[in-house]
Design an enzyme around this catalytic site. Structure first.
Site, PDB file in Angstrom:
ATOM      1  N   GLN A  93       0.807  -1.228   0.000  1.00  0.00           N
ATOM      2  CA  GLN A  93       0.000   0.000   0.000  1.00  0.00           C
ATOM      3  C   GLN A  93       0.834   1.269   0.000  1.00  0.00           C
ATOM      4  O   GLN A  93       0.320   2.348  -0.326  1.00  0.00           O
ATOM      5  CB  GLN A  93      -0.941  -0.003   1.205  1.00  0.00           C
ATOM      6  CG  GLN A  93      -1.971  -1.110   1.143  1.00  0.00           C
ATOM      7  CD  GLN A  93      -2.892  -1.118   2.342  1.00  0.00           C
ATOM      8  OE1 GLN A  93      -2.639  -1.802   3.319  1.00  0.00           O
ATOM      9  NE2 GLN A  93      -3.953  -0.367   2.289  1.00  0.00           N
ATOM     10  N   HIS A 100       0.899  -9.209   4.444  1.00  0.00           N
ATOM     11  CA  HIS A 100      -0.232  -8.284   4.505  1.00  0.00           C
ATOM     12  C   HIS A 100      -1.016  -8.430   3.203  1.00  0.00           C
ATOM     13  O   HIS A 100      -1.054  -7.547   2.350  1.00  0.00           O
ATOM     14  CB  HIS A 100       0.260  -6.852   4.692  1.00  0.00           C
ATOM     15  CG  HIS A 100      -0.808  -5.927   5.204  1.00  0.00           C
ATOM     16  ND1 HIS A 100      -0.716  -5.224   6.379  1.00  0.00           N
ATOM     17  CD2 HIS A 100      -2.004  -5.600   4.661  1.00  0.00           C
ATOM     18  CE1 HIS A 100      -1.814  -4.500   6.536  1.00  0.00           C
ATOM     19  NE2 HIS A 100      -2.606  -4.707   5.520  1.00  0.00           N
ATOM     20  N   ASN A 151      -1.689 -10.564   8.274  1.00  0.00           N
ATOM     21  CA  ASN A 151      -2.543  -9.423   8.574  1.00  0.00           C
ATOM     22  C   ASN A 151      -4.004  -9.812   8.348  1.00  0.00           C
ATOM     23  O   ASN A 151      -4.345 -10.306   7.263  1.00  0.00           O
ATOM     24  CB  ASN A 151      -2.211  -8.252   7.646  1.00  0.00           C
ATOM     25  CG  ASN A 151      -3.266  -7.163   7.775  1.00  0.00           C
ATOM     26  OD1 ASN A 151      -3.308  -6.487   8.788  1.00  0.00           O
ATOM     27  ND2 ASN A 151      -4.123  -7.054   6.791  1.00  0.00           N
ATOM     28  N   GLU A 152      -4.797  -9.632   9.348  1.00  0.00           N
ATOM     29  CA  GLU A 152      -6.239  -9.923   9.244  1.00  0.00           C
ATOM     30  C   GLU A 152      -6.453 -11.293   8.599  1.00  0.00           C
ATOM     31  O   GLU A 152      -7.014 -11.435   7.506  1.00  0.00           O
ATOM     32  CB  GLU A 152      -6.929  -8.819   8.463  1.00  0.00           C
ATOM     33  CG  GLU A 152      -6.842  -7.509   9.187  1.00  0.00           C
ATOM     34  CD  GLU A 152      -7.934  -6.537   8.795  1.00  0.00           C
ATOM     35  OE1 GLU A 152      -8.561  -6.721   7.748  1.00  0.00           O
ATOM     36  OE2 GLU A 152      -8.139  -5.585   9.544  1.00  0.00           O
TER      37      GLU A 152
HETATM   38  C1  GCO Z   1      -7.222  -3.886   6.672  1.00  0.00           C
HETATM   39  C2  GCO Z   1      -5.928  -3.767   6.123  1.00  0.00           C
HETATM   40  C3  GCO Z   1      -5.519  -2.414   5.678  1.00  0.00           C
HETATM   41  C4  GCO Z   1      -6.623  -1.496   5.202  1.00  0.00           C
HETATM   42  C5  GCO Z   1      -7.261  -0.786   6.368  1.00  0.00           C
HETATM   43  C6  GCO Z   1      -8.319   0.201   5.891  1.00  0.00           C
HETATM   44  O1  GCO Z   1      -7.272  -4.024   7.892  1.00  0.00           O
HETATM   45  O2  GCO Z   1      -8.175  -3.919   5.929  1.00  0.00           O
HETATM   46  O3  GCO Z   1      -4.981  -4.216   7.085  1.00  0.00           O
HETATM   47  O4  GCO Z   1      -4.689  -2.777   4.611  1.00  0.00           O
HETATM   48  O5  GCO Z   1      -6.061  -0.558   4.334  1.00  0.00           O
HETATM   49  O6  GCO Z   1      -7.921  -1.687   7.191  1.00  0.00           O
HETATM   50  O7  GCO Z   1      -9.352  -0.483   5.259  1.00  0.00           O
END
Ligand code: GCO
Length: 410
Positions: A23, A117, A161-162
């Site tokens: 990003q 990520h 990530n998530e």
């Molecule tokens: C997420 C991601 C980020 C996003 C942020 C805003 O949590 O979705 O880690 O990459 O850009 O959350 O939507």
């Protein structure tokens, strides 16, 4: 003698900001997302292109974060740069990320590193991503190389990530509609054809029925690789946790929470901490509720609910690894920050083990399929000159961090 930030990170709360490699870095040409952004048809509003050019400008980003008052920085390392072809690990790219970590240490920022990520190398997506039987082994191999080269410099690390994003997007963005499925499939076919493959799978739009078990295995292998050393740092997992609230007598809040989190609550068991990532609540909101530029309800209070949920469900130390708001009205970002931090303070006062807060995001950046239209940053970035300019919210949150003792006089 430079203070050991890893020890310091254990002793004092972390106040930081979060970013992701794809990003902000720019020109991530070996990644699955870069290809998906540039095929036709695509789901992407615009390609990431140069992003914030943070691949080259990270010294400026890190210095700005420190100058504002933060003592930590959460960022991603890019698998597609480190392993551009299967098994071909780039020492030069690992050295690049070692330099980013060194810059964090030089500026007194404890670095929390995200191994994945969402983006993966395009060769990995073209062989089926995490739907492929042997995908966990390949991710574990990548994690080992990262641990060996970068472990001594990391203050904390998270594997995915998530991790539950494939679940969340289905529920939050209703991606299971026939129209959404068809649009996604058309993009995937275009990606596979561009790679000369008969398959393509990404993390963000995964068919979790095929990928989730392999991704959990990959997470466990990465935890083992990171904890094997060298280096001594906590290893965690970040989970997308929007507060799910029921409306009316027969609401399904509990079942929806379980659908969104799935097996990832249990997958956090081998971790030293969990990263809570919260933006809003999910409910049939009252008509007229204020909405952010991301379409979320303006509801910073969600963070209190998700911190409490994580403490109860997982029982591990907590870092808020993402929290923020997309808005062009920075005064609303300040209001959001103050209300979200009030939730954190109350949770800590109630005895919950919350060890840090990372605001999403340091920079206005590439918001995936939404492109650059949604601005989450504390710092605006000129899309042509890449000049950074701190918004009042950056100064505001940095001041709060300093007043909380984030940066003692060095
Ligand atoms: C997420 C991601 C980020 C996003 C942020 C805003 O949590 O979705 O880690 O990459 O850009 O959350 O939507």
């Amino acid at each position: 003698m430079r203070p050991d930030l890893r020890l310091r990170a254990r002793r004092r709360p972390l106040w930081g900001t979060a970013t992701a490699a794809h990003q902000i870095e720019g020109n991530n040409v070996n990644s699955d997302f870069w290809l998906a952004e540039n095929v036709a048809p695509t789901l992407f509003r615009e390609p990431s292109g140069d992003a914030c050019d943070s691949y080259h400008r990270y010294p400026e980003d890190v210095a700005l974060a420190a100058e504002l008052g933060f003592n930590a920085y959460r960022f991603g390392i890019e698998w597609a740069r480190i392993e551009p072809e299967p098994g071909a690990f780039s020492d030069a790219e690992l050295d690049h990320y070692a330099r980013v970590l060194e810059a964090c240490h030089a500026h007194g920022l404890a670095p929390m590193v995200t191994l994945s990520h969402w983006t993966v190398p395009r060769w990995f997506a073209a062989r089926g991503g995490f739907e492929a039987e042997d995908s966990a082994e390949l991710f574990g191999r990548f994690a080992e190389r990262v641990a060996l080269r970068l472990g001594p410099l990391m203050a904390a690390a998270t594997t995915f990530n998530e991790c539950n994003i494939g679940r969340l997007v289905r529920v939050m963005f209703r991606l299971d509609s026939p129209r959404a499925v068809a649009a996604r499939q058309a993009m995937f076919v275009a990606c596979a054809q561009a790679c000369g493959s008969d398959r393509w799978a990404s993390v963000l739009f995964a068919d979790i029925d095929k990928s989730e078990a392999h991704q959990i295995d990959a997470h466990q292998r990465a935890v083992e690789a990171l904890k094997a050393g060298p280096g001594d740092y906590p290893v965690g997992l970040t989970i997308a946790m929007q507060a799910v609230e029921g409306v009316g007598p027969d609401h399904r809040a509990q079942s929806m929470t379980e659908v969104i989190n799935g097996p990832w609550i249990d997958a956090a068991a081998p971790c030293d901490f969990v990263g809570v990532q919260t933006y809003t609540r999910m409910r049939v909101g009252p008509e007229g509720a204020e909405r952010t530029a991301a379409g979320y309800e303006f509801y910073p209070q969600a963070l209190g609910a998700t911190i409490r949920f994580a403490a109860e469900a997982i029982g591990k130390p907590i870092y808020v690894t993402e929290n923020g708001i997309a808005t062009n009205d920075d005064s609303r970002r300040i209001a959001y920050i103050d209300a979200a931090l009030a939730e954190v303070r109350t949770a800590i006062a109630d005895g919950l083990d919350v060890r840090g807060y990372f605001h999403w995001s340091l920079l206005d950046n590439f918001e995936w399929t939404f492109g650059y239209a949604q601005r989450f940053g504390l710092i605006e970035v000129d899309r042509r000159t890449f000049a950074r300019k701190a918004k009042p919210s950056a100064v505001h949150l940095g001041r709060i961090a300093r007043q909380a003792g984030a940066r003692s006089a060095r």
